[in-house]
Design a protein around this motif. Structure first.
Motif, PDB file in Angstrom:
ATOM      1  N   SER A 117     -16.537 -10.498   3.939  1.00 46.96           N
ATOM      2  CA  SER A 117     -15.157 -10.821   4.309  1.00 46.96           C
ATOM      3  C   SER A 117     -14.244 -10.785   3.087  1.00 46.96           C
ATOM      4  N   ALA A 118     -14.741 -11.336   1.976  1.00 49.95           N
ATOM      5  CA  ALA A 118     -13.957 -11.296   0.736  1.00 49.95           C
ATOM      6  C   ALA A 118     -13.757  -9.859   0.279  1.00 49.95           C
ATOM      7  N   ALA A 119     -14.803  -9.033   0.390  1.00 45.33           N
ATOM      8  CA  ALA A 119     -14.693  -7.622   0.015  1.00 45.33           C
ATOM      9  C   ALA A 119     -13.656  -6.912   0.879  1.00 45.33           C
ATOM     10  N   LEU A 120     -13.676  -7.203   2.179  1.00 40.89           N
ATOM     11  CA  LEU A 120     -12.699  -6.596   3.082  1.00 40.89           C
ATOM     12  C   LEU A 120     -11.282  -7.046   2.746  1.00 40.89           C
ATOM     13  N   LEU A 121     -11.134  -8.305   2.366  1.00 42.11           N
ATOM     14  CA  LEU A 121      -9.818  -8.827   2.001  1.00 42.11           C
ATOM     15  C   LEU A 121      -9.272  -8.111   0.772  1.00 42.11           C
ATOM     16  N   VAL A 122     -10.113  -7.947  -0.248  1.00 36.76           N
ATOM     17  CA  VAL A 122      -9.684  -7.252  -1.458  1.00 36.76           C
ATOM     18  C   VAL A 122      -9.416  -5.775  -1.161  1.00 36.76           C
ATOM     19  N   ALA A 123     -10.273  -5.165  -0.342  1.00 39.03           N
ATOM     20  CA  ALA A 123     -10.071  -3.754   0.023  1.00 39.03           C
ATOM     21  C   ALA A 123      -8.754  -3.570   0.763  1.00 39.03           C
ATOM     22  N   TRP A 124      -8.448  -4.521   1.647  1.00 37.79           N
ATOM     23  CA  TRP A 124      -7.169  -4.452   2.353  1.00 37.79           C
ATOM     24  C   TRP A 124      -6.003  -4.543   1.376  1.00 37.79           C
ATOM     25  N   GLY A 125      -6.116  -5.430   0.377  1.00 44.16           N
ATOM     26  CA  GLY A 125      -5.063  -5.570  -0.621  1.00 44.16           C
ATOM     27  C   GLY A 125      -4.848  -4.283  -1.399  1.00 44.16           C
ATOM     28  N   LEU A 126      -5.951  -3.636  -1.782  1.00 41.75           N
ATOM     29  CA  LEU A 126      -5.845  -2.381  -2.515  1.00 41.75           C
ATOM     30  C   LEU A 126      -5.255  -1.275  -1.637  1.00 41.75           C
ATOM     31  N   TYR A 127      -5.699  -1.229  -0.392  1.00 42.86           N
ATOM     32  CA  TYR A 127      -5.158  -0.223   0.526  1.00 42.86           C
ATOM     33  C   TYR A 127      -3.670  -0.444   0.757  1.00 42.86           C
ATOM     34  N   HIS A 128      -3.290  -1.680   0.912  1.00 41.14           N
ATOM     35  CA  HIS A 128      -1.882  -2.007   1.143  1.00 41.14           C
ATOM     36  C   HIS A 128      -1.029  -1.593  -0.043  1.00 41.14           C
ATOM     37  N   ALA A 129      -1.600  -1.671  -1.243  1.00 40.87           N
ATOM     38  CA  ALA A 129      -0.881  -1.264  -2.454  1.00 40.87           C
ATOM     39  C   ALA A 129      -0.938   0.240  -2.683  1.00 40.87           C
ATOM     40  N   GLN A 130      -1.519   0.962  -1.735  1.00 37.31           N
ATOM     41  CA  GLN A 130      -1.582   2.423  -1.805  1.00 37.31           C
ATOM     42  C   GLN A 130      -2.297   2.891  -3.071  1.00 37.31           C
ATOM     43  N   LEU A 131      -3.491   2.346  -3.250  1.00 35.61           N
ATOM     44  CA  LEU A 131      -4.299   2.737  -4.406  1.00 35.61           C
ATOM     45  C   LEU A 131      -4.509   4.241  -4.466  1.00 35.61           C
ATOM     46  N   SER A 132      -4.739   4.860  -3.321  1.00 39.08           N
ATOM     47  CA  SER A 132      -4.946   6.305  -3.285  1.00 39.08           C
ATOM     48  C   SER A 132      -3.731   7.025  -2.723  1.00 39.08           C
ATOM     49  N   GLY A 133      -2.557   6.468  -2.962  1.00 39.28           N
ATOM     50  CA  GLY A 133      -1.344   6.993  -2.329  1.00 39.28           C
ATOM     51  C   GLY A 133      -0.729   8.173  -3.022  1.00 39.28           C
ATOM     52  N   THR A 134      -1.480   9.219  -3.294  1.00 48.33           N
ATOM     53  CA  THR A 134      -0.916  10.448  -3.828  1.00 48.33           C
ATOM     54  C   THR A 134      -1.130  11.554  -2.825  1.00 48.33           C
ATOM     55  N   ASP A 135      -0.288  12.566  -2.920  1.00 51.09           N
ATOM     56  CA  ASP A 135      -0.466  13.705  -2.038  1.00 51.09           C
ATOM     57  C   ASP A 135      -1.693  14.491  -2.479  1.00 51.09           C
ATOM     58  N   THR A 136      -2.216  15.341  -1.620  1.00 52.69           N
ATOM     59  CA  THR A 136      -3.435  16.066  -1.914  1.00 52.69           C
ATOM     60  C   THR A 136      -3.197  17.554  -1.950  1.00 52.69           C
ATOM     61  N   LEU A 137      -4.134  18.284  -2.488  1.00 51.89           N
ATOM     62  CA  LEU A 137      -3.994  19.724  -2.635  1.00 51.89           C
ATOM     63  C   LEU A 137      -3.827  20.407  -1.293  1.00 51.89           C
ATOM     64  N   GLU A 138      -4.466  19.864  -0.258  1.00 49.15           N
ATOM     65  CA  GLU A 138      -4.361  20.485   1.060  1.00 49.15           C
ATOM     66  C   GLU A 138      -2.941  20.440   1.606  1.00 49.15           C
ATOM     67  N   GLN A 139      -2.087  19.562   1.054  1.00 46.56           N
ATOM     68  CA  GLN A 139      -0.715  19.442   1.500  1.00 46.56           C
ATOM     69  C   GLN A 139       0.229  20.331   0.704  1.00 46.56           C
ATOM     70  N   ALA A 140      -0.319  21.252  -0.060  1.00 50.05           N
ATOM     71  CA  ALA A 140       0.490  21.981  -1.024  1.00 50.05           C
ATOM     72  C   ALA A 140       1.128  23.243  -0.459  1.00 50.05           C
TER      73      ALA A 140
END
Length: 313
Positions: free
Chosen positions: A62-85
Motif C-alpha cells: 500500500s505504501a509502495a502504491l501511494l508513492v507510485a501514485w505520487g510519482l505518477y501524479h508528478a508526471q515522472l515520465s511525462g515526456t513525449d516519445t519518438l512514436e509521436q514524432a
C-alpha cells in the motif's frame, strides 16, 4: 513483522514524506529519494512474504502504491516519445551535452575527451573555475570555436561555460540574485535556437532552498517570454517530481528530456542516484535519445540528448 496500529500509522506517515510537496530543505532532500523509497517498500513486502506476515505485506504494498501514485501524479515520465514524432523531420538533428565538472576536480583531459566524444553541437559546463575555463578553451577550441565562459576565483561552483560548433548571437550573462546564467541564440545553418544554461543553488539550508526555488521561478518567467525553439540546460539541484521543476515545465511549457531512469548525482551511486541534471526543450523539439554519461573526477554524471527540430513548414 508489524504488530501494532502505531507501527502501521508510522509506516504510512513515512510514505507521505515522499508524496506530499516539500515545504523545507530537509523534506526536499528526503522527497528526492521517492523512487528509492518505492523500491524499498517493495523489497520489504517481498521479504515479509517469505515470513508470511500478511499485515506487513499489505502495508508495504500500500505504501509502495501511494508513492507510485505520487510519482505518477508528478508526471515522472511525462515526456513525449519518438512514436509521436510525426510532425518532425530528420533533416535537422541537434545534439546537446552537459557536464557538471566539480570545481575541485583536475581531470581536465579526461573530461574534455568525454565532451568531444558526445559529438554535441552545443556543450554546457558548470562549476567552472578559472582553471577549468582555461583548460576547456584550450582543449575544445579546435572543434568548438564559439564559447562564452563565466568564471569565479572565490565562488568557482558558480562558474558556467558553453561551447558550440556554430556561431552564437546575443549571448550574454544575466544574474538573478547574484547567480549567473548564460543565455543566447545558437545559429544553425537553417534555424536559430535560443538556449539558457543555469545552475540554481543546492538546497543545503533553508535560505538556499528558497533561493533555488526562486531561481527556478526566474527561469520559468524568462523562458515564458521566448517565442522560438528553446533549450534549458543545467544542474537544477531538484528531481523531476519536485514541485519547482513541475512549475517550471508548466509555466514555461518545457519538456523534460528524461525518457527513462538516468540518475546523475551522486555519480558514485550510478543507477541508484537521483536525476538532477537536465536538458529541457520546447515543443519545437522531439527528444530522440537521452542518456547519462560518466565524468572523470566529478560527483555528477554528464548527460547528452539528441533532438529532432520541427520543420519550419
Amino acid at each position: 513483522m508489524m504488530k501494532s496500529k502505531i507501527g502501521v500509522v508510522l509506516y504510512f506517515a513515512t510514505a507521505l514524506i515522499f508524496v506530499l510537496p516539500p515545504e523545507s530543505f530537509l523534506h526536499d532532500l528526503l522527497h528526492s529519494f521517492a523512487v528509492q523509497a518505492l523500491i524499498g517498500y517493495l523489497v520489504i513486502g517481498i521479504v515479509a512474504g517469505l515470513f508470511r506476515s500478511m499485515t506487513t505485506i499489505g502495508v508495504s504494498l500500500s505504501a509502495a502504491l501511494l508513492v507510485a501514485w505520487g510519482l505518477y501524479h508528478a508526471q515522472l515520465s511525462g515526456t513525449d516519445t519518438l512514436e509521436q514524432a510525426g510532425l518532425y523531420e530528420e533533416d535537422t538533428i541537434v545534439r546537446v551535452a552537459h557536464f557538471n565538472v566539480l570545481c575541485i576536480n583536475s581531470q581536465f583531459e579526461e573530461t574534455a575527451s568525454s565532451a568531444l566524444a558526445t559529438q554535441a553541437d552545443l556543450l554546457s559546463f558548470q562549476e567552472v573555475s578559472m582553471a577549468w575555463g582555461d583548460q576547456l578553451k584550450q582543449r575544445l577550441a579546435e572543434d568548438y570555436p564559439y564559447s562564452h565562459i563565466v568564471t569565479y576565483e572565490d565562488q568557482a561552483g558558480r562558474g558556467l561555460a558553453v561551447f558550440s560548433k556554430y556561431p552564437f548571437e546575443n549571448v550574454q550573462t544575466i544574474y538573478w540574485d547574484g547567480v549567473p546564467n548564460i543565455v543566447g541564440d545558437l545559429q544553425l545553418p537553417d534555424h536559430t535556437i535560443h538556449f539558457l544554461a543555469s545552475h540554481p543553488l543546492s538546497p543545503r539550508s533553508r535560505w538556499r532552498y528558497h533561493q533555488r526555488n526562486q531561481h527556478i521561478r526566474h527561469i520559468a518567467q524568462y523562458i515564458q517570454k521566448i517565442d522560438q525553439p528553446t533549450l534549458v540546460i543545467g544542474d537544477f539541484n531538484a528531481v523531476p517530481w519536485n514541485p519547482a521543476i513541475q512549475d517550471l515545465r508548466r509555466v514555461a511549457r518545457m519538456q523534460d528530456s528524461h525518457t527513462g531512469w538516468a540518475p546523475t548525482y551522486p555519480s558514485r551511486l550510478q543507477s541508484i542516484g537521483i536525476p538532477i541534471d537536465y536538458i529541457f526543450h520546447s515543443d519545437d523539439f522531439q527528444c530522440r535519445k537521452f542518456e547519462a554519461l560518466p565524468v572523470s573526477g566529478s560527483d555528477h554524471r554528464g548527460i547528452v540528448g539528441e533532438y529532432l527540430l520541427k520543420s519550419a513548414g
